[in-house]
Every structure is written in C-alpha cells, then in structure tokens.
Design a protein around this motif. Structure first.
Motif, PDB file in Angstrom:
ATOM      1  N   VAL A  82       0.855  -1.185   0.000  1.00 44.28           N
ATOM      2  CA  VAL A  82       0.000   0.000   0.000  1.00 44.28           C
ATOM      3  C   VAL A  82       0.892   1.236   0.000  1.00 44.28           C
ATOM      4  O   VAL A  82       1.688   1.448   0.912  1.00 44.28           O
ATOM      5  N   ALA A  83       0.757   2.049  -1.031  1.00 39.85           N
ATOM      6  CA  ALA A  83       1.715   3.132  -1.282  1.00 39.85           C
ATOM      7  C   ALA A  83       1.711   4.213  -0.200  1.00 39.85           C
ATOM      8  O   ALA A  83       2.754   4.786   0.108  1.00 39.85           O
ATOM      9  N   LYS A  84       0.548   4.505   0.383  1.00 37.87           N
ATOM     10  CA  LYS A  84       0.484   5.653   1.290  1.00 37.87           C
ATOM     11  C   LYS A  84       1.376   5.480   2.510  1.00 37.87           C
ATOM     12  O   LYS A  84       1.916   6.466   3.026  1.00 37.87           O
ATOM     13  N   TYR A  85       1.564   4.262   2.976  1.00 40.62           N
ATOM     14  CA  TYR A  85       2.411   4.049   4.142  1.00 40.62           C
ATOM     15  C   TYR A  85       3.882   4.247   3.793  1.00 40.62           C
ATOM     16  O   TYR A  85       4.668   4.731   4.613  1.00 40.62           O
ATOM     17  N   LEU A  86       4.269   3.889   2.581  1.00 43.35           N
ATOM     18  CA  LEU A  86       5.656   4.056   2.156  1.00 43.35           C
ATOM     19  C   LEU A  86       5.999   5.533   1.984  1.00 43.35           C
ATOM     20  O   LEU A  86       7.063   5.987   2.406  1.00 43.35           O
ATOM     21  N   PHE A  87       5.096   6.297   1.389  1.00 43.85           N
ATOM     22  CA  PHE A  87       5.358   7.720   1.182  1.00 43.85           C
ATOM     23  C   PHE A  87       5.309   8.496   2.494  1.00 43.85           C
ATOM     24  O   PHE A  87       6.030   9.481   2.668  1.00 43.85           O
ATOM     25  N   ALA A  88       4.478   8.060   3.425  1.00 39.34           N
ATOM     26  CA  ALA A  88       4.379   8.756   4.712  1.00 39.34           C
ATOM     27  C   ALA A  88       5.667   8.629   5.527  1.00 39.34           C
ATOM     28  O   ALA A  88       5.934   9.468   6.392  1.00 39.34           O
ATOM     29  N   GLU A  89       6.460   7.586   5.263  1.00 40.07           N
ATOM     30  CA  GLU A  89       7.712   7.400   5.996  1.00 40.07           C
ATOM     31  C   GLU A  89       8.771   8.421   5.610  1.00 40.07           C
ATOM     32  O   GLU A  89       9.689   8.692   6.380  1.00 40.07           O
ATOM     33  N   LYS A  90       8.667   8.992   4.422  1.00 42.15           N
ATOM     34  CA  LYS A  90       9.696   9.895   3.911  1.00 42.15           C
ATOM     35  C   LYS A  90       9.510  11.298   4.491  1.00 42.15           C
ATOM     36  O   LYS A  90       8.480  11.922   4.311  1.00 42.15           O
ATOM     37  N   GLN A  91      10.543  11.773   5.161  1.00 39.23           N
ATOM     38  CA  GLN A  91      10.477  13.076   5.820  1.00 39.23           C
ATOM     39  C   GLN A  91      11.053  14.207   4.974  1.00 39.23           C
ATOM     40  O   GLN A  91      10.839  15.378   5.266  1.00 39.23           O
ATOM     41  N   LEU A  92      11.801  13.857   3.916  1.00 38.83           N
ATOM     42  CA  LEU A  92      12.407  14.869   3.053  1.00 38.83           C
ATOM     43  C   LEU A  92      12.160  14.497   1.592  1.00 38.83           C
ATOM     44  O   LEU A  92      11.867  13.346   1.265  1.00 38.83           O
ATOM     45  N   ALA A  93      12.312  15.480   0.717  1.00 41.61           N
ATOM     46  CA  ALA A  93      12.072  15.259  -0.707  1.00 41.61           C
ATOM     47  C   ALA A  93      13.175  14.412  -1.325  1.00 41.61           C
ATOM     48  O   ALA A  93      14.273  14.273  -0.777  1.00 41.61           O
ATOM     49  N   ALA A  94      12.879  13.847  -2.481  1.00 42.51           N
ATOM     50  CA  ALA A  94      13.851  13.055  -3.229  1.00 42.51           C
ATOM     51  C   ALA A  94      14.813  13.983  -3.958  1.00 42.51           C
ATOM     52  O   ALA A  94      14.407  15.001  -4.540  1.00 42.51           O
ATOM     53  N   ASP A  95      16.084  13.623  -3.942  1.00 47.04           N
ATOM     54  CA  ASP A  95      17.107  14.441  -4.593  1.00 47.04           C
ATOM     55  C   ASP A  95      17.104  14.153  -6.089  1.00 47.04           C
ATOM     56  O   ASP A  95      17.991  13.484  -6.627  1.00 47.04           O
ATOM     57  N   LEU A  96      16.079  14.654  -6.760  1.00 42.88           N
ATOM     58  CA  LEU A  96      15.884  14.449  -8.188  1.00 42.88           C
ATOM     59  C   LEU A  96      15.453  15.758  -8.838  1.00 42.88           C
ATOM     60  O   LEU A  96      15.073  16.712  -8.143  1.00 42.88           O
ATOM     61  N   ARG A  97      15.501  15.786 -10.154  1.00 46.10           N
ATOM     62  CA  ARG A  97      15.009  16.948 -10.882  1.00 46.10           C
ATOM     63  C   ARG A  97      13.510  17.111 -10.601  1.00 46.10           C
ATOM     64  O   ARG A  97      12.756  16.138 -10.629  1.00 46.10           O
ATOM     65  N   PRO A 342       2.632   5.278 -11.242  1.00 45.66           N
ATOM     66  CA  PRO A 342       3.629   5.234 -12.317  1.00 45.66           C
ATOM     67  C   PRO A 342       4.929   4.577 -11.834  1.00 45.66           C
ATOM     68  O   PRO A 342       5.299   4.700 -10.661  1.00 45.66           O
ATOM     69  N   ASN A 343       5.618   3.887 -12.742  1.00 42.95           N
ATOM     70  CA  ASN A 343       6.849   3.186 -12.374  1.00 42.95           C
ATOM     71  C   ASN A 343       7.899   4.126 -11.782  1.00 42.95           C
ATOM     72  O   ASN A 343       8.695   3.724 -10.931  1.00 42.95           O
ATOM     73  N   GLU A 344       7.905   5.380 -12.232  1.00 40.65           N
ATOM     74  CA  GLU A 344       8.892   6.339 -11.729  1.00 40.65           C
ATOM     75  C   GLU A 344       8.758   6.576 -10.223  1.00 40.65           C
ATOM     76  O   GLU A 344       9.711   7.025  -9.588  1.00 40.65           O
ATOM     77  N   CYS A 345       7.595   6.306  -9.675  1.00 40.71           N
ATOM     78  CA  CYS A 345       7.395   6.555  -8.246  1.00 40.71           C
ATOM     79  C   CYS A 345       8.257   5.634  -7.389  1.00 40.71           C
ATOM     80  O   CYS A 345       8.577   5.974  -6.239  1.00 40.71           O
ATOM     81  N   ARG A 346       8.653   4.485  -7.907  1.00 37.28           N
ATOM     82  CA  ARG A 346       9.584   3.623  -7.169  1.00 37.28           C
ATOM     83  C   ARG A 346      10.931   4.312  -7.025  1.00 37.28           C
ATOM     84  O   ARG A 346      11.556   4.289  -5.963  1.00 37.28           O
ATOM     85  N   LYS A 347      11.382   4.925  -8.107  1.00 38.20           N
ATOM     86  CA  LYS A 347      12.653   5.649  -8.063  1.00 38.20           C
ATOM     87  C   LYS A 347      12.569   6.817  -7.093  1.00 38.20           C
ATOM     88  O   LYS A 347      13.526   7.112  -6.361  1.00 38.20           O
ATOM     89  N   VAL A 348      11.417   7.487  -7.071  1.00 32.60           N
ATOM     90  CA  VAL A 348      11.222   8.604  -6.141  1.00 32.60           C
ATOM     91  C   VAL A 348      11.367   8.122  -4.691  1.00 32.60           C
ATOM     92  O   VAL A 348      12.003   8.771  -3.864  1.00 32.60           O
TER      93      VAL A 348
END
Length: 375
Positions: A82-97, A342-348
């Motif tokens: 379930v994606a929402k639990y994985l994204f909620a763990e991240k406290q800072l943004a991804a170092d990407l464009r 989207p598949n890119e969200c894994r990289k994020v």
C-alpha cells in the motif's frame, strides 16, 4: 499417564537434538534474546555457530542495518504494498530533478520544495503533518499570491493548509488528491498580525464561511476581501482550477460584477467552505493534465443544482445516535498499491534525501492527545 509424559519428553529431546546438534539434554534450554531492531523490522537475524552448547544471534550494528535495509527494499519492491504508508515514511524530498509524476490523485513528486513555515505574507498550518512540499512552480505561486494579495487587496496574509508530502504520493489521511505537488489548500481565515506558535497552528480551527443553513455564506464573515483573494488566484495563468463550496461559488457570482471570465476556473465542490483549493497546470511531461474548464461562468444552473444536492443531503442526514458507528473498510481509492502508481514513483521512493537547511527540516510531532481539527 506417566508413560505418555515420558514419551513426550523423549520426543522433545530428540527433536531438539536434531535441530540444534550441540544440545542433547533439557537441563540447558536454548535462550536467545530477541533483538529490538529485529522485532521492529521483522527480519530474521543471522545465527552463528559457537563452540558451546548454545548459539547467539549476530548483533553487530552493520548486520542489523543491512537487515533493516533489505526489509525496506523488499517492502518497496512488493507491487501489492500500500503506497500511502511508504510515502508517509519519507520526511524529506527526493534528490531528483523537480517533476510532477502521474495524476493529481494517483502519482508522486520528485525534487519537491518546502514552503518555509513563515514568510512575510504567509504562515504554514498543521506543521506536524509535514505536507508543506510542492513542485517549485506551485510554491512560487503561493508566495506570489500571498505577497500580491497583501499589497494590492488588503489581505493580511495566507494561512496555508495541506500541499503535499515531501515525495507526494497517496496520503494516509485526508485528501485523495494532493499527490503530485500541484494542489494547495488556502484557509479563508486571514493571517493574524503575529507569528503563531507551533501549538496554535495545530489547535486553531479554520472558520467556515457558511451561515446556519449551510446553503449560503454568512455575509458577516465572507467579505469582499475574500472575493478579491480568490479572484486574484483564479486570474493567474498557471492556475487551472480553484475548488470552493457551492455556496461560496454562488456568492462569487453575485459579487463579481462585469469582470466574470475568471469565474469559469472556480469550480463548486463538496466541502471547501473554510478553505479554497488551488490546482495548477501540469508543468512538465510525465504528469497527466486535467481537461480544460468549459466556457461560461458556471453561475446558472450548474451552481443551483449543486445547492439542491446539498439541500437534499441535509434533509436525509441521519439523526445522531448513541449506537457505535459501523466500521467501513477503506475504499480501493484509499488503498492504492505501488503497482497502481507510475513506475517512476519507485525511483522517487528509493532516491536519497535532498539536502535542506536546518530551518527547513520537518518539525517533530508533539506527543499530545489527538483531536479532530478542520484543515
């Protein structure tokens, strides 16, 4: 009875000898302490043979860190996670464009930027949620709106509700949208002439603009300055839509005067009676744009039908009861899996944290009793 017990005991000793060759009697039972981190991440700890009759778990920090990392990797690679639990763990943004990825209600955000908690014409609310992140173009627009409304419209400043999580994605609570960093909620309370404390930002409730009927605005509360603020936001070319309660849309129609083109962007929607919701256009490839708004100002039959629906819902509203509310399972819309994004969200998710200044770090949550508050 004694014979049965003896046989059971003998079987137990034999099983123990097969599983752990170094142990042949029951006088020295195997005692292995349960590592705290192993319990937390539910990862099996490697066992190492010793010369004695017992074996101890390998408790080095490196081993535990690797086990935890392996668990997190497996969890992210699980397409049914379930994606929402994985994204909620991240406290800072991804170092990407910086990129908005996917759809407003099914996507994520790369290279997000945090709106500073305090500015000359805004203050962030509900800091504990850590939802003050967005695409750089949205953050720039929010700053511009606050500054220009303060300078030209006499609006004291903006109180900012939810924007998005550091890496966007589905939210554990609240909105279905706000996933790609292109949505922002602006409270209709004006900013006070002082800096609010952290506790006040958690406890203050946004004020409804509706009267006691819930079908019209309270004219003592909803003023011409509110009209000017929403009008200014709608006139920005980057803004695609603004969502407000149908009663607020009706009031805007009545007070707009001859300049009415901007009203087409202001869309009636359930809720949204204590804040308005800004949505900007997709600024890059990789995110799906919403259909353009139709022609006309939307001030006739459309808004009237919305108000009729609300009136009907108020009549059919169930009466309060002492019976405990029935648990309703979360809908599929609220349980989006990684495979549905989207598949890119894994990289994020897997990318390292962006470097931020100390004052931009998320504020720690206070350990207090939870209370229901409006956004």
């Amino acid at each position: 009875m004694r014979t049965v017990r003896n046989l059971s005991f003998a079987a137990g000793v034999a099983a123990t000898a097969l599983l752990w060759p170094g142990i042949t009697t029951a006088e020295e039972p195997l005692k292995i302490p349960a590592p705290v981190l192993a319990q937390k991440f539910a990862v099996p700890i490697p066992m190492q043979e010793t010369e004695g009759p017992t074996r101890k778990p390998e408790l080095s920090k490196d081993k535990l860190a690797k086990a935890a990392a392996d668990y997190q990797k497996r969890k992210k690679n699980n397409k049914n996670a379930v994606a929402k639990y994985l994204f909620a763990e991240k406290q800072l943004a991804a170092d990407l464009r910086p990129r908005a990825i996917g759809w407003y209600s099914k996507g994520c955000l790369a290279g997000g930027v945090k709106l500073p908690d305090n500015g000359p014409a805004w203050q962030n609310m509900r800091l504990s949620r850590n939802r003050q992140w967005g695409h750089p173009k949205l953050i720039a627009l929010v700053k511009r709106l606050g500054t220009e409304a303060q300078k030209y419209d006499g609006w004291p400043g903006l109180l900012i509700g939810d924007i998005a999580q550091p890496r966007g994605g589905p939210l554990v609570t609240g909105h279905a949208s706000h996933q790609v960093g292109l949505d922002a909620d602006i409270w209709l309370n004006p900013m006070p002439d002082r800096r609010l404390t952290y506790r006040e930002r958690e406890d203050i409730s946004a004020k409804t603009m509706l009267d006691s009927t819930s079908l019209a605005v309270d004219t003592e509360v909803f003023t011409d300055k509110h009209v000017a603020l929403i009008k200014r936001a709608a006139k920005y070319k980057e803004v695609q839509r603004i969502f407000v309660h149908p009663a607020i849309k009706k009031a805007l129609c009545e007070r707009a005067g001859d300049d009415r083109e901007w009203l087409s962007k202001v869309r009636p929607l359930w809720g949204h009676h204590y804040h308005f919701h800004i949505r900007i256009y997709c600024p890059n490839g990789g995110c799906r744009a919403q259909n353009p708004v139709g022609g006309g100002d939307g001030c006739g039959k459309e808004v009237d039908n919305w108000l009729k629906s609300i009136k009907a819902s108020l009549k059919n509203k169930p009466k309060p009861t002492d019976e405990p509310s029935k648990w309703i399972p979360p809908s599929e819309r609220r349980m989006i899996t990684m495979a549905q994004l989207p598949n890119e969200c894994r990289k994020v998710l897997e990318s390292p944290d962006i470097e931020v200044l100390a004052e931009e770090l998320p504020v720690p949550k206070l350990a207090t009793k939870k209370t229901a508050k409006k956004e």
